[in-house]
Scaffold this active site. Structure first.
Site, PDB file in Angstrom:
ATOM      1  N   ASP A  13       0.857  -1.191   0.000  1.00 63.72           N
ATOM      2  CA  ASP A  13       0.000   0.000   0.000  1.00 63.72           C
ATOM      3  C   ASP A  13       0.894   1.241   0.000  1.00 63.72           C
ATOM      4  O   ASP A  13       1.802   1.344   0.819  1.00 63.72           O
ATOM      5  CB  ASP A  13      -0.870  -0.053   1.262  1.00 63.72           C
ATOM      6  N   ASP A  52      -1.625  -1.298  -3.893  1.00 66.68           N
ATOM      7  CA  ASP A  52      -1.927  -0.542  -5.109  1.00 66.68           C
ATOM      8  C   ASP A  52      -0.806  -0.701  -6.148  1.00 66.68           C
ATOM      9  O   ASP A  52       0.233  -1.319  -5.858  1.00 66.68           O
ATOM     10  CB  ASP A  52      -2.190   0.936  -4.789  1.00 66.68           C
ATOM     11  N   ASP A  85      -4.731 -10.932 -15.704  1.00 66.88           N
ATOM     12  CA  ASP A  85      -5.814 -11.898 -15.529  1.00 66.88           C
ATOM     13  C   ASP A  85      -6.919 -11.551 -16.520  1.00 66.88           C
ATOM     14  O   ASP A  85      -7.272 -10.372 -16.659  1.00 66.88           O
ATOM     15  CB  ASP A  85      -6.361 -11.782 -14.095  1.00 66.88           C
ATOM     16  N   ASP A  99      -9.180 -16.919 -16.461  1.00 67.05           N
ATOM     17  CA  ASP A  99     -10.007 -17.348 -15.339  1.00 67.05           C
ATOM     18  C   ASP A  99     -11.081 -18.357 -15.782  1.00 67.05           C
ATOM     19  O   ASP A  99     -11.791 -18.122 -16.773  1.00 67.05           O
ATOM     20  CB  ASP A  99     -10.686 -16.089 -14.783  1.00 67.05           C
ATOM     21  N   GLU A 127      -6.974 -21.303 -16.524  1.00 68.91           N
ATOM     22  CA  GLU A 127      -7.370 -21.956 -15.274  1.00 68.91           C
ATOM     23  C   GLU A 127      -8.475 -22.932 -15.656  1.00 68.91           C
ATOM     24  O   GLU A 127      -9.524 -22.512 -16.139  1.00 68.91           O
ATOM     25  CB  GLU A 127      -7.890 -20.923 -14.266  1.00 68.91           C
ATOM     26  N   HIS A 129      -3.979 -17.513  -5.272  1.00 65.50           N
ATOM     27  CA  HIS A 129      -4.884 -16.689  -4.458  1.00 65.50           C
ATOM     28  C   HIS A 129      -6.171 -17.428  -4.064  1.00 65.50           C
ATOM     29  O   HIS A 129      -6.974 -16.875  -3.317  1.00 65.50           O
ATOM     30  CB  HIS A 129      -5.230 -15.421  -5.237  1.00 65.50           C
ATOM     31  N   ASP A 130      -6.400 -18.608  -4.599  1.00 66.30           N
ATOM     32  CA  ASP A 130      -7.596 -19.383  -4.239  1.00 66.30           C
ATOM     33  C   ASP A 130      -7.271 -20.500  -3.267  1.00 66.30           C
ATOM     34  O   ASP A 130      -8.111 -21.371  -3.017  1.00 66.30           O
ATOM     35  CB  ASP A 130      -8.209 -20.024  -5.503  1.00 66.30           C
TER      36      ASP A 130
HETATM   37  C1  GLC Z   1     -11.356 -18.170 -10.424  1.00 65.69           C
HETATM   38  C2  GLC Z   1     -10.506 -17.220  -9.640  1.00 65.69           C
HETATM   39  C3  GLC Z   1     -11.159 -16.955  -8.323  1.00 65.69           C
HETATM   40  C4  GLC Z   1     -12.495 -16.336  -8.590  1.00 65.69           C
HETATM   41  C5  GLC Z   1     -13.339 -17.174  -9.540  1.00 65.69           C
HETATM   42  C6  GLC Z   1     -14.460 -16.373 -10.092  1.00 65.69           C
HETATM   43  O1  GLC Z   1     -11.421 -19.424  -9.855  1.00 65.69           O
HETATM   44  O2  GLC Z   1      -9.213 -17.707  -9.512  1.00 65.69           O
HETATM   45  O3  GLC Z   1     -10.398 -16.134  -7.484  1.00 65.69           O
HETATM   46  O4  GLC Z   1     -13.174 -16.155  -7.379  1.00 65.69           O
HETATM   47  O5  GLC Z   1     -12.614 -17.637 -10.630  1.00 65.69           O
HETATM   48  O6  GLC Z   1     -13.971 -15.389 -10.963  1.00 65.69           O
END
Ligand code: GLC
Length: 562
Positions: free
Chosen positions: A23, A31, A100, A202, A256, A331-332
């Site tokens: 930050d 940021d 992304d 994604d 993904e 991040h998931d």
């Molecule tokens: C993917 C992302 C996740 C998000 C989901 C919906 O799995 O990695 O963070 O919540 O899609 O966009």
């Protein structure tokens, strides 16, 4: 077969969750200027590519995965000119930027959806999936982040339901409409023309759907992925996207791909098919979960033989064509060392560095999630009040309605939750870990005061961070670790993961202990080889005789064989 050399096969990826990185404005939220401030640090790691989680304009229902404007930057993160400086500063340091791409759905605040919901005749109506209420209740579809688990949301204004596989604020785009596809391709050109170097896509297999929305078949068992992923037109769309956009630039793509099994892998990444370069399969991320119940940890512990099998099978899948991606967190997911290693004080250092050794000696592009380089671990919140993630919060509500014991759920979330992997980056041992001068949006892990921070680890030559840098350099110095063939040894051993990598006359032996106990092994196949230790995370001498080894708990060794 010789695999063609490319920058994205040889590169090492560092993933940033921008909300949690640095930050600079004092609002407790990371940021873009914060990332710029830390670029020299990122460069010092030796990595080549940054994957940046979404920074687009968003009301943040799902922390940026709900985009309300694809061509603007989220106000909390900065402006487009901050973004342009980031890209320029990165390229000046020879770092590539992968963005992304979230195009299965938008935010309900995107103007396409705002228009679409206005009337059944609106020109944007067909940008989303609508089910007119006069046809009755739509066939069951499951939603990940819905408090009722229902992907159809009734919208009174037009007496219809819209489809949302994620939260009610993330309506699914209708890719079957060619105008939608064109809008997305134009938007992708917009970013490529700015100079971005790729996209992480994604939930990409969800984009194609059967728009007759059939009833779920009898085999449906609660895991909807096999029924929703890989819709009938998926490969047509990906090929079209490749031809219209991707093939025109020197960029990389990684999908993904929940629900994509090995027998479909090459449909995505066989170069001749001209779709994507790589994808993230979900087999490993499901290993410690309870079967199809992806949110629940399984009761028995996962086994090392299972872990090896997943990686060996996927290596075989890409042995001749395609290319893999290697990752242990994102991040998931919870933190690497807590999930696949052991974050107790006595094993944290060795297990974190052993896992670095693993990712950096396997075939496939390695992806590291910010903070893993210093061994950041799960925060394990005790109360629902500390959570911020819509996934945990809405699931808590759903389970409450169902009368499920919520203490059991909180215990589960201590290991499973996504917020474990989203706590602020630990730069130093000051109050907010050098992340922010204000109260951070998500609590900082208290262990930042005990050496688990960048500033202290930079000074300690034996730190997890310095090992990471050495290991990165080792991969760079030995092309055989990138392209060499992988061969599993000691398949049935539950303590040690052992394999070789070989290319021409370059041969390596990698030994990784996943055990809390000392491990002894014999490798008969090596009887005629000379072993030179290239790196180890432990000063203990593991090689006892010509083929006998004794590894300390979580010890990792990389040898060159001649
Ligand atoms: C993917 C992302 C996740 C998000 C989901 C919906 O799995 O990695 O963070 O919540 O899609 O966009």
């Amino acid at each position: 077969m010789e695999l063609a050399r490319t920058w994205w096969k040889e590169g090492i990826v560092y993933q940033i969750y921008p909300r949690s990185f640095q930050d600079t404005t004092g609002n407790g939220i990371g940021d873009i200027q914060g990332i710029i401030k830390r670029l020299d640090y990122i460069k010092s790691l030796g990595v080549d590519i940054i994957w940046l989680c979404p920074v687009y304009k968003s009301p943040n229902d799902d922390n940026g995965y709900d985009i309300s404007d694809y061509r603007n930057i989220m106000e909390e993160f900065g402006t487009m000119s901050d973004f342009d400086s980031l890209l320029e500063e990165m390229h000046a340091r020879d770092l590539k930027l992968v963005m992304d791409l979230v195009v299965n759905h938008t935010s309900d605040e995107h103007h396409w959806f705002q228009e679409s919901r206005k009337s059944r005749e609106n020109p944007y109506r067909d940008y989303y999936h609508w089910w007119p209420a006069e046809k009755g209740t739509p066939p069951k579809r499951f939603s990940y982040f819905d408090v009722d688990g229902n992907a159809w949301k009734y919208d009174e204004l037009t007496d219809s339901y819209y489809l949302h596989y994620f939260s009610v604020k993330q309506p699914d785009l209708k890719w079957e409409n060619p105008k939608v596809r064109q809008e997305i391709y134009d938007m992708m050109h917009f970013w490529f023309k700015k100079g971005v170097d790729g996209f992480r896509m994604d939930v990409i297999p969800f984009i194609s759907k059967d728009i007759n929305y059939p009833e779920l078949p009898a085999e449906y068992n609660g895991n909807f992925v096999p029924f929703y992923a890989n819709g009938p037109k998926l490969h047509d769309y990906l090929h079209e996207m490749n031809q219209e956009v991707l093939s025109k630039y020197d960029i990389m793509t990684v999908g993904e791909t929940p629900g994509v099994a090995r027998d479909q892998a090459l449909l995505f990444v066989d170069e001749e098919r001209k779709e994507l370069n790589m994808f993230f399969h979900f087999e490993l991320m499901s290993l410690d979960r309870d079967g199809d119940e992806v949110f629940w940890m399984r009761e028995d512990k996962w086994k090392l033989t299972e872990f090896k099998k997943i990686h060996s099978d996927w290596d075989e899948t890409f042995a001749e064509k395609g290319w893999g991606s290697m990752f242990l967190s994102n991040h998931d997911n919870p933190r690497t060392v807590s999930r696949w290693g052991n974050d107790s004080p006595q094993h944290w250092h060795n297990s974190a560095t052993m896992l670095h050794t693993f990712l950096l000696t396997m075939k496939g592009t390695p992806y590291f999630y910010y903070g893993d380089e210093i061994g950041m671990s799960n925060i394990r919140f005790d109360t629902i009040d500390d959570y911020q993630d819509i996934n945990t919060l809405n699931r808590y509500e759903l389970l409450k309605q169902q009368g499920v014991d919520l203490d059991t759920f909180i215990e589960n979330e201590k290991e499973a939750s996504r917020d474990n992997g989203r706590t602020p980056m630990q730069w130093d041992n000051s109050e907010n870990a050098g992340f922010s001068g204000a109260k951070p949006w998500l609590k900082v892990h208290p262990n930042h005061i005990n050496g688990l921070n960048v500033a202290e680890q930079e000074k300690d030559k034996d730190s997890v961070l310095n090992y990471f840098k050495k290991m990165v350099q080792l991969r760079k110095d030995h092309l055989g670790l990138v392209y060499g063939d992988y061969q599993l040894l000691l398949k049935d051993n539950e303590q040690v993961y052992a394999y070789t990598r070989s290319m021409d006359d370059e041969n390596y032996l990698i030994l990784l202990s996943f055990s809390e106990e000392k491990a002894n092994l014999e490798l008969d196949d090596l009887a005629s080889s000379t072993l030179d230790l290239l790196i180890s995370n432990d000063s203990h001498v593991a090689l006892k005789g010509s083929i006998d080894f004794e590894l300390n708990p979580y010890q990792a060794c990389v040898y060159k064989l001649s």
